[in-house]
Design an enzyme around this catalytic site. Structure first.
Site, mmCIF file in Angstrom:
data_model
loop_
_atom_site.group_PDB
_atom_site.id
_atom_site.type_symbol
_atom_site.label_atom_id
_atom_site.label_comp_id
_atom_site.label_asym_id
_atom_site.label_seq_id
_atom_site.Cartn_x
_atom_site.Cartn_y
_atom_site.Cartn_z
ATOM 1 N N LYS A 15 51.735 84.980 65.469
ATOM 2 C CA LYS A 15 50.841 84.235 64.569
ATOM 3 C C LYS A 15 49.398 84.364 65.062
ATOM 4 C CE LYS A 15 50.435 79.521 62.670
ATOM 5 N NZ LYS A 15 51.002 78.169 62.717
ATOM 6 N N SER B 118 52.070 76.126 58.440
ATOM 7 C CA SER B 118 50.984 77.083 58.483
ATOM 8 C C SER B 118 51.421 78.466 59.000
ATOM 9 C CB SER B 118 49.860 76.555 59.379
ATOM 10 O OG SER B 118 50.338 76.316 60.675
ATOM 11 N N SER C 138 54.957 73.299 60.985
ATOM 12 C CA SER C 138 54.411 74.594 60.591
ATOM 13 C C SER C 138 55.272 75.812 60.869
ATOM 14 C CB SER C 138 53.052 74.804 61.270
ATOM 15 O OG SER C 138 52.175 73.790 60.857
#
Lengths: 464, 541, 183
Positions: A52, A130, A154
């Protein structure tokens, strides 16, 4: 366990999926390494992973999907990245996310939203956030696993929407050194994958004390947890009263009940359990996390790295405003809200109150689990439960447009997406979201007491 | 009206220039200090980058780690040495160390504040309470004793340094983060000061204390120590004074501000004194920097990452065992028997002025004490305390300074037992004081000329022989007579002799004695000459 | 179903913390019910909605009922956030904050269980009673500390101004004199 396609095929797929679903923020120029090293069952050598884009890497830029870090290249690797590299993992690229990890839709990114590959890309369904790109990269079989971060859900929510496994370990197990901070008392590195054994191996590789991270779970406490392990038969499973919601996705109940039936047939015991504090979790979370975020984002002023306004450092007498105006809207909103709650008057009434209620929540969890909690010194409830089963989301992924419209009406409309995931974040509990059916964005979280990650992993493995 | 103004401004000028600034009792001064002290730990507070001792000459941004630059993803890890130093200071001040303390973030934007917040201890500081005792005896204050209370001690990060420069387009600030994250201790006193002398004395004493404990250089000039003043008069709002780079500006700023406020109060113009204010010192006046409206809300938030400091009881007792004797106790010891030093001399052995390269006070003190002990052994009961004092603190030290020889080097040829031997020679009057001075100087000069390389211990007997420095114990009466007559013969002036004999000008005798001693090269004692001259001239008085 | 719930025993944590602080396990309201015997019981249990998150958190409160913070307060917040006033839609921020606050201000009315004993310091996910640092460990710890090149701690090992968009002679640069324009 490298992917089984030819190199050419793999690269074509990658390109196609990237243009359709907007998964990556940067891609390795050698996306799939032709390496002689073959992995064994025990190691991760040769596995392909995505990271990420809020976890720093020396070899790729780290942008947090923000203008503020547009061309930022970190001089060091995050510890989790270093450990993966040492284990022979090949990193395919950095994945798209909600800016600075703030958001539950996967839509707030300067690169544009990630589109859910479970649906035709014209439908433009949200991936969830996210860790949106992370989930998409796994859902598309572009990587064996992905690293994400989970602050309020997330990793688990996008994993659910992508119908893949998404694991948020106990807070402090995986090092946060090199993870760009959103809310440090909540941020946790998480792992997404389709295969539980891959996920497990990754966890084992990363589950290590790191002295660079002041919140890393100490060696002593890790050993204490090991020592606390006992065979618990039959396993006791709890269904939380407060998570029985007024609305669940269509088909959810059917899948849910069939899983529960399976468990009963396996000899597990199922109990109802009530944890009243769960109802307060969202306001607690949205009091504490924006405040921490406002603090953690104070360093972005363009002076030492990152984007910088070419002309001015000060405007209207406000230092660094020209540069900081480039934060995305959602991030700005949270900073403003966060600062509100840090200001003297609100601090006592809101912030400290939320902290005390968080303590209550942690204590309530301690009261219903059998396993001891080494952080709080709870010895465990001898009549307590071993795991909880909790839905991951109360909705199916909607369209990006609908999501944005709802959010515009009231920010709280997007906050409630986190209702099932936030309580575990506040208590730091290990929680793994697993899909109830293949290629279906309906998931359940398996939750254990703090530190009891192996029970969670064992459980998921046994029912897979 | 004009007259009144003139009167007040005259009074103000007078007050500022007078030394023991008269603080008028009807305008009661409440004054406290806030002192930031840089700790000279090896490395910085939350990362192990170097805490440089050569900050004034270092290249900018040279001692900066990823954490100091606040790179994304970096995290703080506490440097334990800061705890040790803070503990030492707390014990020396008699403060109550909190077994649990924490770090909090103080938020504000500035170029030299890389994280956008400073890590400090707002809610649960390291220690509370404590005091410094000032006394007339040791500290040059008017009161016989004055206690200055301490509110708390907290550990915090220093900021970087900003240099303002002007280019043709712009005013820009150059930022150097070498100093960022250096550990500081902030000490806040109670508003106990009622007099300027107390402030001066406190600063001196505190400076010396931190140097004595080896936790800081204590230098105001380099910014290793920074003092802010809080003062108010008669329960009006507190005014904070900043930008006080040295002791004289601290003193002058307090005097100025006191007068400024007294003037305002006395004419009834107190509106500006109702709210707290921050003022800076320009060198000649104080000017407003910030008021309540423009006060920054620091939004103190406990740091969510740093573990609490949780100290076991044995840390206190353990560190106490490491503590040196404190300066006041040392001075009192030196001023009592057997040493009986004057305050001035005691201070030379105790106060670290950081000014002298030739010796540090600790080494000097231990040299003095060792030599004193050795000498006392040699001299036995009739030991004379004044001898080691004069000869070490005045003569020896004076010679070292003159010849620029470090004490550490000189000690190699004159270790305490040897110097004690030298003192014995003087004590037994084997040589006279004058001879002794010459001998000592000669030994040191030779040493210096050998570049401090010749480490042979001086053989006193040989040298005394060589230079014929023996004090003449058995004075040859004839020689003495001849010398005196010679001296007298030089003074054919009848008036001179008559005035001397009648006692009108007794001091002339000293003159003659001096002459005699010079001619005998100090070999004959002064009182011998005195006796002889009186005899020859038939002086009755 | 509910009336046959067995209350779980209130479980006290053995051994109070050495500093005598607050803790019992406050199970507060958390309760484990009786084991489900069959799927029907489970079905039944799941079919009863317990609470509506929308209602509980008042998400759809009418705008007229909200109390927005003042425009001055919003400007102050923008200043504290280092965000520009120009181009900021103050009214919009006021309204949005009002909605957010009405959401989180629900906490005001919720009592803290065991208020007197509950310390906000315990809200962090770290050991509540951290191991004490003793004298030996303090000195040992100090002696083991060393500079880590991987953290850029070795002086001059990396170019600190190398990542900055602007720098001058190895200094970082801030434009428009700090004191001059600060209000």
């Amino acid at each position: 366990m490298p992917l089984k396609r030819s190199l050419k095929e793999s690269i074509e797929r990658l390109s196609s999926f990237q243009s359709k679903y907007n998964i990556f923020t940067s891609i390795n120029p050698s996306p799939y390494s032709i390496t002689n090293k073959k992995g064994t069952k025990e190691t991760l050598t040769g596995c392909v992973a995505s990271i990420k884009d809020n976890i720093v890497t020396k070899d790729f830029p780290t942008t947090c999907a923000s203008h503020i870090l547009e061309n930022f290249k970190s001089p060091f690797d995050a510890t989790v990245v270093k450990l993966l590299k040492q284990a022979g993992v090949h990193i395919l690229g950095k994945t798209n996310l909600d800016e600075f990890g703030m958001g539950s839709g996967g839509v707030h990114s300067i690169r544009g939203p990630v589109i859910n590959p479970l649906y035709p890309h014209e439908d433009k369904k949200i991936m969830g956030g996210s860790s949106s790109g992370a989930a998409a990269s796994v859902a598309c079989d572009l990587v064996d696993f992905a690293l994400g971060t989970d602050t309020g859900g997330s990793v688990r929510l996008p994993a659910c929407y992508g119908s893949v496994l998404g694991f948020k370990p106990s807070y402090g197990r995986l090092s946060r050194f090199g993870v760009i901070a959103y809310s440090q008392s909540l941020d946790t590195v998480g792992i997404l994958s389709k295969k539980i054994n891959v996920l497990r191996k990754v966890f084992h590789t990363l589950d290590k004390y790191d002295m660079k991270d002041p919140t890393s779970l100490s060696v002593e406490l890790r050993e204490l947890i090991e020592g606390n392990k006992k065979v618990r038969r039959p396993l006791k499973v709890g269904i939380v009263k407060e998570f029985s919601h007024e609305s669940m996705p269509i088909g959810f109940h059917r899948l849910y009940l069939s899983l529960l039936e399976k468990l009963i047939n396996l000899g597990l015991e199922i109990y109802p359990v009530s944890i009243p504090s769960v109802k307060n979790c969202l306001p607690i979370y949205y009091t504490l996390s924006p405040a921490e975020a406002a603090s953690n984002l104070s360093r972005y002023d363009g002076i030492r790295y990152g984007y910088r306004d070419s002309e001015l450092d000060i405007k209207d007498g406000i230092l660094f405003a020209p540069t900081r105006s480039k934060f995305g809207t959602e991030v700005k909103n949270r900073i403003i809200l966060g600062n509100y709650n840090l200001c003297s008057d609100a601090f006592k009434n809101n912030f400290i109150k939320a902290e005390k209620l968080r303590v209550n929540l942690i204590d309530e969890f301690d009261g219903i689990f059998r396993f001891p909690n080494v952080l709080t010194n709870s010895k465990g409830n001898p009549d307590g439960l071993d795991i909880l089963i909790v839905p991951t989301s109360s909705k199916l992924p909607g369209s990006i447009r609908d999501f944005e419209e709802e959010e515009a009406k009231s920010p709280a409309n997007s906050y409630i997406n986190d209702v099932f995931t936030v309580p575990m974040s506040l208590a730091g509990l290990p929680s793994l979201s697993m899909p109830l059916k293949e290629k279906t964005p309906i998931g359940l979280q398996v939750v254990g007491q703090y530190g009891d990650d192996s029970t969670v992993l064992d459980f998921v493995e046994s029912i897979s | 009206m004009l007259q009144l103004a003139r009167f007040y401004s005259l009074a103000r000028t007078k007050a500022i220039h007078s030394h023991g600034a008269p603080f008028r009792p009807e305008y009661a001064l409440k004054c406290g200090l806030e002192i930031h002290t840089q700790l000279n730990t090896k490395n910085k507070l939350f990362s192990q980058s170097t805490n440089s001792a050569t900050s004034l000459v270092d290249a900018p941004n040279h001692h900066t780690s990823y954490y100091d630059i606040a790179l994304p993803g970096t995290q703080p890890v506490l440097n334990l040495e800061a705890i040790l130093f803070a503990m030492k200071l707390s014990l020396a001040l008699g403060s109550q160390v909190n077994s649990i303390s924490q770090f909090d973030r103080k938020h504000y934007f500035y170029g030299d504040q890389p994280q956008g917040y400073q890590l400090t201890q707002h809610y649960r500081p390291f220690a509370r309470g404590g005091k410094i005792n000032l006394s007339k005896e040791l500290d040059d204050i008017d009161e016989s004793a004055k206690e200055i209370g301490i509110l708390q001690l907290q550990i915090e990060q220093d900021t970087g340094k900003s240099h303002y420069t002007e280019t043709d387009k712009d005013v820009i600030t150059l930022v150097d983060l070498n100093r960022s994250n250096v550990p500081l201790i902030e000490l806040v006193t109670k508003p106990d000061f009622s007099d300027i002398k107390q402030v001066r004395a406190f600063i001196k004493k505190y400076q010396n204390l931190v140097r004595h404990l080896h936790i800081s250089s204590g230098d105001l000039e380099t910014g290793a120590m920074r003092v802010d003043v809080n003062l108010s008069i008669n329960e009006y709002a507190r005014v904070e004074l900043k930008n006080l780079p040295n002791t004289s500006s601290i003193i002058n700023a307090i005097k100025y501000e006191y007068q400024r406020q007294v003037e305002l109060i006395s004419v009834g113009d107190t509106s500006s004194l109702m709210e707290p204010e921050t003022r800076g010192w320009t060198g000649s006046s104080t000017v407003k920097l910030r008021s309540k409206e423009t006060t920054i809300d620091y939004r103190y938030m406990p740091d969510p990452e740093l573990p609490y400091i949780n100290l076991a009881q044995d840390v206190i007792s353990g560190v106490r065992g490491l503590m040196p004797q404190l300066p006041d106790d040392i001075m009192r010891m030196l001023m009592k028997k057997p040493y009986q030093l004057s305050l001035k001399d005691a201070k030379i052995l105790t106060y670290n002025s950081n000014q002298n390269d030739m010796y540090n006070h600790e080494a000097l003190r231990s040299y003095y004490l060792d030599t004193f002990r050795e000498f006392s052994k040699l001299a036995g009961e009739r030991s004379n305390a004044k001898l080691p004092t004069n000869w070490i603190i005045h003569e020896f030290l004076g010679d070292l300074n003159k010849l620029q020889i470090p004490l550490a080097r000189a000690k190699e040829i004159l270790p305490p037992p040897v110097f004690a031997q030298f003192l014995k020679l003087l004590h037994e009057e084997v040589i006279s004081a004058t001879s002794g001075k010459m001998l000592l100087f000669h030994i040191l000069e030779n040493f210096k000329q050998s570049n401090c390389q010749d480490l042979s211990i001086p053989d006193f007997s040989k040298l005394i022989e060589k230079f014929e420095l023996h004090a003449i114990n058995q004075v040859d009466p004839q020689e003495l007579m001849d010398l005196c007559n010679d001296v007298i013969a030089q003074h054919t002036d009848d008036t001179f002799i008559r005035n001397l004999v009648t006692g009108k000008k007794k001091s002339s005798l000293k003159f003659l004695i001096g002459q005699g001693m010079r001619r005998s090269q100090g070999r004959i004692k002064a009182n011998e000459f005195e006796k002889k001259f009186k005899e020859i001239l038939n002086i009755q008085w | 179903m509910y009336k046959t719930w067995r209350l779980c025993r209130t479980h006290t944590v053995g051994g109070l913390c050495h500093d005598g602080s607050h803790r019992f396990v406050s199970t507060g309201g958390a309760k484990i019910g009786k084991k489900f015997e069959n799927m029907n019981q489970i079905r039944d249990y799941l079919s009863r909605p317990v609470w509506s998150v929308h209602e509980y958190l008042g998400i759809n409160t009418k705008e007229e009922k909200l109390e927005p913070p003042s425009a001055e307060a919003v400007k102050k917040l923008l200043r504290l956030s280092g965000l520009p006033l120009e181009g900021a839609d103050i009214k919009e921020i006021q309204m949005r904050l009002a909605k957010q606050l009405s959401f989180i201000n629900k906490l005001h009315n919720i009592p803290v269980e065991g208020e007197k004993h509950t310390k906000e310091y315990d809200a962090r996910l770290v050991q509540r009673n951290t191991k004490q640092l003793n004298y030996t460990k303090l000195l040992e710890g100090i002696s083991h500390q060393k500079q880590d090149a991987e953290l850029g701690e070795v002086s001059g090992s990396w170019k600190a101004t190398g990542l900055a968009a602007e720098s001058k002679n190895a200094y970082f640069v801030v434009k428009e004199g700090l004191l001059k324009n600060r209000k």
